[in-house]
Design a protein around this motif. Structure first.
Motif, PDB file in Angstrom:
ATOM      1  N   TYR A  92       0.841  -1.200   0.000  1.00  0.00           N
ATOM      2  CA  TYR A  92       0.000   0.000   0.000  1.00  0.00           C
ATOM      3  C   TYR A  92       0.872   1.244   0.000  1.00  0.00           C
ATOM      4  O   TYR A  92       2.053   1.198   0.361  1.00  0.00           O
ATOM      5  N   ILE A  93       0.285   2.353  -0.412  1.00  0.00           N
ATOM      6  CA  ILE A  93       0.991   3.641  -0.443  1.00  0.00           C
ATOM      7  C   ILE A  93       0.997   4.223   0.964  1.00  0.00           C
ATOM      8  O   ILE A  93      -0.062   4.344   1.599  1.00  0.00           O
ATOM      9  N   GLU A  94       2.179   4.572   1.463  1.00  0.00           N
ATOM     10  CA  GLU A  94       2.320   5.099   2.823  1.00  0.00           C
ATOM     11  C   GLU A  94       1.605   6.437   2.946  1.00  0.00           C
ATOM     12  O   GLU A  94       1.578   7.235   2.006  1.00  0.00           O
ATOM     13  N   ASN A  95       0.996   6.666   4.129  1.00  0.00           N
ATOM     14  CA  ASN A  95       0.277   7.913   4.425  1.00  0.00           C
ATOM     15  C   ASN A  95      -0.837   8.184   3.417  1.00  0.00           C
ATOM     16  O   ASN A  95      -1.144   9.329   3.086  1.00  0.00           O
ATOM     17  N   ASP A  96      -1.425   7.096   2.900  1.00  0.00           N
ATOM     18  CA  ASP A  96      -2.531   7.243   1.953  1.00  0.00           C
ATOM     19  C   ASP A  96      -3.764   7.730   2.718  1.00  0.00           C
ATOM     20  O   ASP A  96      -4.259   7.037   3.610  1.00  0.00           O
TER      21      ASP A  96
END
Length: 688
Positions: free
Chosen positions: A61-65
């Motif tokens: 997953y994309i961090e700080n999404d």
């Protein structure tokens, strides 16, 4: 291109598969996903929701999404799986196997569901990687009723996957700690007022206010204040350096105790720190020939293992009357042994650790390929001026025919108005004696020869021999002149209208560390050290003997240096070290170009390795780290393949079990990761 930090990547193969899937969506063609750095770069026009869905198939997953809250459940799932396995073993002993099977299945599902889902998708696409191998092995193990062993295999593979990610994340965190040296804000001074601005908005000429404990935002010059500054983040030097008005400072260095006003000389993007961070980040993305080979090898290796597994399953029953169930069991174990996890991990963690370790020490290596090459060099060619020497003339020898202080005072007074490097050397010599130069009454520069001036009503001259043509030199002066020239020194003569007052032998000062560094390089396995210089032969010979290089070549033009390097490269791997613009062609020609940190921008841009300390002191250790990285990678490959070969040989007497198979794969992966991470330990490979 937009950049995102991606968390939850489980392996290099998985990252590459995700990257290929992103390539298939609109505007995704140029996307890159690096397992080494955990960075995703995609076109700004790409549908990010599609990217998220692709990443989610591997639990990434994309961090700080802002649209998604994520946590990695693998660790928790493994713990529950182990509990369910223990429960299944107890139920099997006390109740019955049928009930225990439910617990075995639940345990396997929790720790191996991601592998199973990815493996089934790969089978549908006829893509063969480690997930495919594990999925076939689990289905087969359950198919022949090996519930217990299949569950243990799933749990151990889950632990293996978790530890593999943990090892790479540890290496990434070490790199990120290095990148945290970048300051985020600056206190700017305008009309006596201060205000805080983002570092990116700083312009050349801005004056910033730096308090004790704060980071200097960008490269500049101190215009007010006095303090000691810690430059370890830039140069790797641990001792603080005293700074006062007029002295230059690096962005990212820490102001210790005083208040400094600094005039910015470079916008942050052009500063030393920004260049370091950019180079280090770029270095993580490059792949060595060995890495590329391993990835190509792994691509064909997995189908090969499947073919071997098929042979193990079919040949013994068909030709040697072996039990089909036993052969199937052995074949499934071969599939697990064949997982290429350890092989793929044998290189990237070690390279990342080596680049990080050197960057901490102020040695920038622009890519894994250059780190690998640095560990193989057996010849180092040095430029002389600014590399082995300081590039700053000093008075090496003085002969006075009158009172020494008086002669030095006259010489310094005549030279005080000149900006010539030789003149500065004489003025600095006078300052050592506490002599304050006087201002000449009349002053005339004679281009190419020297200075004539009136001092205290008397005419004096100072310059080279050309200035004293027709002047009668007594025998003892002629002898002294010959002696100074024989030493390879540049001669400066000072005289009044009637007689010679004194002679100065001026030389480029040898760096204090040069001799020791060259000795340590030889100890580190460098076969020969060669000095290449444009200076005249006498000077070159003197410097070469003083520092202990193997050989030297003098009076070389830049193109001649290149030719000499090409000759050296015929017999081994050659590194070239230089600092000037005229060294750029040689730096580009050598197998490895090494630039001094305070050298010209062209030398730094051309070089593959940059010594930010502006001296050679860290070079032997950098080479030792590079050699250690290469040794670790070779050992990792041998270990990974050796353990697998050993496990495969156990199929001949029929001793290979699923337990041995997963432990050989897991053991190799863990050992490879741990051995690679030891490179980060601050242990000196070569004493300094």
């Amino acid at each position: 291109m937009k950049e995102y930090r991606v968390k939850g990547l489980t392996c290099a193969n998985c990252a590459r598969a995700l990257e290929e899937q992103i390539h298939s969506i609109p505007y995704g063609k140029g996307a890159t996903l690096s397992y080494h750095t955990g960075k995703l770069r995609v076109d700004e026009r790409v549908d990010l929701e599609e990217v998220r869905k692709i990443l989610a198939t591997d639990g990434a997953y994309i961090e700080n999404d802002p649209n998604h809250e994520h946590s990695n459940p693998l660790k928790r799932f493994i713990a529950i799986s182990v509990f369910l396995l223990i429960l299944a073993l107890l139920v099997e002993r006390t109740i019955n196997q049928e009930t225990a099977i439910l617990f075995y299945l639940a345990s396997t599902a929790l720790s191996g569901y991601k592998t199973f889902i990815k493996g089934m998708k790969n089978l549908a696409r006829l893509q063969f990687n480690m997930d495919t191998l594990m999925t076939i092995a689990l289905i087969g193990a359950f198919g022949i009723g090996e519930w217990k062993e299949a569950t243990v295999v799933a749990i151990l593979f889950g632990i293996n996957e978790y530890l593999e990610g943990l090892g790479m994340e540890r290496a990434r965190r070490s790199m990120e700690m290095l990148l945290q040296n970048a300051p985020k804000e600056a206190t700017i001074m305008e009309d006596g007022q201060t205000r805080i601005v983002p570092i990116e908005s700083l312009k050349v000429g801005d004056v910033v206010f730096v308090r004790p404990g704060e980071k200097i935002p960008s490269d500049g010059i101190v215009v007010a204040g006095k303090s000691s500054v810690n430059e370890a983040a830039i140069t790797g030097e641990s001792l603080p350096i005293e700074k006062e008005e007029g002295m230059s400072v690096y962005g990212g260095s820490i102001n210790n105790e005083g208040i400094l006003n600094v005039r910015i000389t470079k916008a942050y993007k052009d500063s030393s720190l920004a260049k370091i961070l950019h180079l280090v980040q770029e270095a993580q993305e490059t792949k060595t020939p060995l890495e590329l080979f391993i990835h190509r090898f792994a691509k064909y290796y997995t189908p090969f293992i499947m073919f071997i597994s098929l042979l193990v399953i079919t040949i013994p029953p068909l030709f040697f009357q072996a039990d089909w169930r036993e052969s199937l069991y052995q074949g499934l174990a071969v599939l697990i042994v064949g997982c290429p996890c350890a092989l793929i991990l044998s290189s990237p963690i070690a390279l990342l650790a080596g680049i990080t370790r050197n960057a901490r020490n102020g040695v920038l290596i622009k890519g894994g390929v250059y780190l690998e090459q640095l560990g193989k060099i057996d010849t180092i060619a040095f430029d002389k001026t600014g590399t082995i020497t300081k590039g700053k003339p000093h008075v090496a020898h003085m002969i006075a025919y009158e009172d020494e202080k008086e002669v030095l005072s006259i010489a310094a007074s005549l030279e005080s108005s000149s900006s010539h490097p030789l003149a500065k050397a004489i003025v600095e010599k006078a300052e050592e004696y506490g002599i304050v130069p006087e201002q000449p009454e009349q002053f005339e520069t004679l281009t190419g020869s020297g200075i004539q001036a009136t001092l205290r009503g008397k005419t004096y001259r100072i310059g080279n021999e050309k200035m004293f043509q027709g002047f009668s030199f007594p025998g003892h002066v002629q002898n002294d002149l010959r002696m100074l020239k024989k030493e390879g020194w540049t001669v400066v003569i000072v005289a009044d209208e009637q007689r010679i007052l004194g002679l100065f032998g001026i030389a480029d000062e040898i760096r204090e560390e040069s001799k020791e560094v060259i000795a340590r390089l030889h100890q580190a396995g460098v076969r020969q050290t060669v000095m290449l210089t444009g200076d005249h032969a006498k000077t070159a010979e003197k410097v070469a003997k003083a520092v202990g290089v193997t050989s030297w070549m003098a009076e070389l033009l830049p193109e001649q240096k290149v030719e000499k390097l090409k000759e050296l490269m015929k017999t081994g791997k050659v590194a070239m070290i230089g600092d000037g613009m005229n060294d750029a062609p040689a730096l580009a020609t050598a197998d490895i170009g090494i630039a001094m940190g305070k050298g010209t921008d062209s030398a730094i841009e051309t070089a593959d390795v940059v010594l930010m300390q502006n001296h050679l002191g860290k070079l032997p250790n950098a080479i030792a780290i590079a050699k250690r990285v290469n040794q670790t990678i070779r050992f990792n490959i041998a270990l990974a393949l050796g353990l697998k070969l050993f496990a495969l040989l156990l199929t001949i007497p029929g001793w290979l079990t699923l337990w041995i198979a997963i432990l050989s794969d897991m053991g190799a992966t863990i050992l490879v990761s741990l051995l690679s991470l030891t490179i980060l330990w601050e242990r000196k490979a070569v004493s300094s």
